[in-house]
Write an enzyme that holds these catalytic residues in place. Structure first.
Site, PDB file in Angstrom:
ATOM      1  N   HIS A  81       0.853  -1.367  -0.036  1.00 12.33           N
ATOM      2  CA  HIS A  81       0.138  -0.109  -0.008  1.00 12.33           C
ATOM      3  C   HIS A  81       0.756   1.463  -0.267  1.00 12.33           C
ATOM      4  O   HIS A  81       1.869   1.452   0.932  1.00 12.33           O
ATOM      5  CB  HIS A  81      -0.901  -0.087   1.297  1.00 12.33           C
ATOM      6  CG  HIS A  81      -1.621   1.366   1.229  1.00 12.33           C
ATOM      7  ND1 HIS A  81      -2.954   1.605   0.405  1.00 12.33           N
ATOM      8  CD2 HIS A  81      -1.614   2.520   1.949  1.00 12.33           C
ATOM      9  CE1 HIS A  81      -3.309   2.743   0.970  1.00 12.33           C
ATOM     10  NE2 HIS A  81      -2.627   3.338   1.742  1.00 12.33           N
ATOM     11  N   ASP A 160     -15.656   2.057   6.838  1.00 13.18           N
ATOM     12  CA  ASP A 160     -14.725   2.938   6.486  1.00 13.18           C
ATOM     13  C   ASP A 160     -15.213   3.923   5.505  1.00 13.18           C
ATOM     14  O   ASP A 160     -15.106   5.112   5.566  1.00 13.18           O
ATOM     15  CB  ASP A 160     -13.414   2.296   6.112  1.00 13.18           C
ATOM     16  CG  ASP A 160     -12.404   3.445   5.453  1.00 13.18           C
ATOM     17  OD1 ASP A 160     -11.969   4.196   6.291  1.00 13.18           O
ATOM     18  OD2 ASP A 160     -12.097   3.236   4.128  1.00 13.18           O
ATOM     19  N   ARG A 167     -15.512  12.216   8.060  1.00 11.27           N
ATOM     20  CA  ARG A 167     -13.963  12.736   8.507  1.00 11.27           C
ATOM     21  C   ARG A 167     -13.598  13.890   7.492  1.00 11.27           C
ATOM     22  O   ARG A 167     -13.223  14.972   7.919  1.00 11.27           O
ATOM     23  CB  ARG A 167     -12.965  11.570   8.603  1.00 11.27           C
ATOM     24  CG  ARG A 167     -13.130  10.629   9.613  1.00 11.27           C
ATOM     25  CD  ARG A 167     -12.124   9.626   9.564  1.00 11.27           C
ATOM     26  NE  ARG A 167     -10.774  10.115   9.227  1.00 11.27           N
ATOM     27  CZ  ARG A 167      -9.901   9.225   8.567  1.00 11.27           C
ATOM     28  NH1 ARG A 167     -10.348   8.300   8.347  1.00 11.27           N
ATOM     29  NH2 ARG A 167      -8.578   9.892   8.792  1.00 11.27           N
ATOM     30  N   SER A 182      -8.449   3.078   8.843  1.00 17.20           N
ATOM     31  CA  SER A 182      -8.903   3.350   7.578  1.00 17.20           C
ATOM     32  C   SER A 182      -8.230   2.559   6.464  1.00 17.20           C
ATOM     33  O   SER A 182      -8.606   1.560   5.882  1.00 17.20           O
ATOM     34  CB  SER A 182      -9.017   4.794   7.323  1.00 17.20           C
ATOM     35  OG  SER A 182      -9.263   4.895   5.986  1.00 17.20           O
ATOM     36  N   LYS A 186      -9.121  -1.793   5.285  1.00 15.68           N
ATOM     37  CA  LYS A 186      -9.226  -2.360   3.830  1.00 15.68           C
ATOM     38  C   LYS A 186      -8.165  -3.249   3.463  1.00 15.68           C
ATOM     39  O   LYS A 186      -8.623  -4.485   2.765  1.00 15.68           O
ATOM     40  CB  LYS A 186      -9.297  -1.111   3.086  1.00 15.68           C
ATOM     41  CG  LYS A 186     -10.260  -0.073   3.095  1.00 15.68           C
ATOM     42  CD  LYS A 186     -10.219   1.105   2.404  1.00 15.68           C
ATOM     43  CE  LYS A 186      -9.253   2.069   3.011  1.00 15.68           C
ATOM     44  NZ  LYS A 186      -9.381   3.543   2.626  1.00 15.68           N
TER      45      LYS A 186
HETATM   46  N1  URA Z   1      -6.202   6.978   2.999  1.00 12.62           N
HETATM   47  C1  URA Z   1      -7.419   6.365   3.499  1.00 12.62           C
HETATM   48  O1  URA Z   1      -7.701   5.225   3.075  1.00 12.62           O
HETATM   49  N2  URA Z   1      -7.805   6.769   4.677  1.00 12.62           N
HETATM   50  C2  URA Z   1      -7.438   7.654   5.314  1.00 12.62           C
HETATM   51  O2  URA Z   1      -7.943   8.043   6.583  1.00 12.62           O
HETATM   52  C3  URA Z   1      -6.387   8.271   4.958  1.00 12.62           C
HETATM   53  C4  URA Z   1      -5.786   8.106   3.627  1.00 12.62           C
END
Ligand code: URA
Length: 436
Positions: A81, A160, A167, A182, A186
């Site tokens: 990631h 999320d 957010r 977050s 995932k």
């Molecule tokens: N990328 C994400 O997937 N979540 C966040 O909170 C910030 C960046």
């Protein structure tokens, strides 16, 4: 669990119980806890923080809000990631390279929001490419080709998606525990046994300072390990764009050039791709990093990573022959030339991203259309010498040339030309979760 009492507790700076976090997230996902209470809790977390155990609980609760995949019957699985950077097409190189080294790489990816493009948008510039596979198709493609790259479905971490939307409008994005939960929820739901993180740092990145990037990298690795995954992170420089292409289709073309061996392996972005793929291989296959580096370097040089990329594109419906034709579509171009003689000391990543965005390469809200052909093609990198009048970059967009001249004037401001400048030896600033 009484939602208001949980909010009070966090506002007072006390640690939440595992059950309180689990029930709050489950209630929010089911629509029993209203947005106003979730927003209040997010703000309390932003102001008061969460310890490692609370962050792991929040991550776990968010992961369990939707479907979670498992990969028992495949080779060791791993994913990478990146927190996202300007010109960051490295997933198009790293993921096929790791798969060419024998890993299963289930990669759920994102679309562009803000200035920087998402991997899914880049892939969708390949005619026919389906970046919206169902989870069944995703699993089938991973099993058949060792790799699939698609956007996450609505059934993965719905908590999320709901929470991020809140957010975004309540000033609660900038919180390490919320960011970790977050990103990690995932990635954990994807099911890969190894997770490697590329935490970008610099003015073109989500994390602007070294301290913030280090805090995020350490928290991501700790969270992944708490969830039973092997994990490490690199903190990497994002002060100038990665490689030469910033956009969507042009980034795919550059990734193909790297996979075809047309770009030297010691160019910093290519070396970083090999390093991140090597980390995935070393952790997932439990082999020494040096051996993984040798393998990754060979698989890039001998065309195996290219073959893997071609296989996954074809398995997801894409046609690289039509992509080559698409790249020859009529477009408007404008060349930016150097006003000085010297060496390129800096290329401001954020400024380049703003220009690419203004040309149509990004989107400001979900659902906006992007122009896949729009973007910036840099002619130089940091450390290159330039003559007066030498090309620095070309701006590209579909349709007429309107706006190109103004964009070129802006882009020129991104370049610092000095008397002399060094080419960066490596983009890696720091290693997290590794000994060497
Ligand atoms: N990328 C994400 O997937 N979540 C966040 O909170 C910030 C960046």
């Amino acid at each position: 669990m009484v939602a208001k009492l949980v909010i009070d507790k966090k506002r007072e700076g006390r640690a939440l119980e595992s059950a309180e976090i689990r029930d709050f997230v489950a209630g929010f996902t089911a629509g029993e806890i209203p947005d106003c209470q979730m927003s209040a809790l997010a703000m309390a977390i932003c102001c008061r923080g969460m310890d490692e155990r609370e962050t792991a609980d929040l991550t776990d609760a968010m992961m369990r809000s939707g479907e979670c995949l498992e990969w028992d019957a495949v080779p060791p699985s791993a994913d990478k990631h990146s927190t996202g950077g300007v010109g960051d097409k490295l997933s198009l190189v790293i993921q096929p390279l790791a798969a060419a080294c024998g890993l299963a790489v289930p990669s759920l990816t994102g679309r562009a929001l803000g200035l920087t493009g998402g991997t899914a948008d880049k892939l969708e510039s390949i005619p026919g490419y389906n970046a919206a596979l169902s989870l069944d198709e995703f699993q089938r493609v991973v099993r058949e080709t060792g790799l699939a790259m698609t956007v996450q479905t609505d059934t993965i971490t719905p908590a999320d998606r709901k929470l991020y939307a809140l957010r975004d409008v309540t000033g609660t994005v900038a919180s390490i525990p919320l960011i970790v939960a977050s990103i990690l929820s995932k990635k954990l739901a994807e099911g890969a046994g190894t997770l490697v993180f590329d935490v970008k740092c610099g003015n073109g990145a989500f994390m602007k300072t070294r301290e913030d990037a280090a805090a995020l990298a350490k928290a991501l690795v700790a969270g992944a390990r708490a969830a039973g995954r092997r994990s490490a992170a690199l903190i990497t420089d994002m002060s100038s764009p990665l490689g030469r292409a910033v956009g969507n289709a042009n980034e795919v073309a550059e990734a193909l050039a790297i996979l075809r061996g047309e770009v030297p392996q010691d160019r910093p972005d290519v070396a970083l791709s090999v390093e991140l793929a090597s980390l995935m291989v070393s952790l997932a296959a439990e082999i020494p990093l040096d051996g993984a580096r040798r393998m990754a370097s060979e698989k890039l040089a001998d065309g195996s990573a290219l073959a893997k990329f071609e296989a996954v594109v074809s398995a997801q419906g894409g046609d690289l022959g039509r992509f080559e034709a698409y790249m020859k579509s009529p477009v408007s171009r404008f060349r930016v030339q150097s006003m000085r003689y010297g060496a390129v000391a800096a290329i401001d990543a954020e400024k380049v991203a703003e220009v690419a965005f203004a040309l149509g390469a990004g989107r400001s809200k979900p659902g906006d259309r992007i122009d896949p052909l729009a973007g910036v093609d840099l002619a130089v990198g940091v450390g290159d010498r330039v003559a007066l009048g030498a090309p620095l970059a070309t701006l590209v967009k579909s349709g007429g040339p309107d706006g190109l001249e103004e964009a070129a004037a802006e882009l020129l401001k991104a370049f610092t030309i000095a008397h002399s400048a060094e080419r960066p030896a490596s983009l890696v600033l720091e290693r997290v979760g590794l000994d060497g």
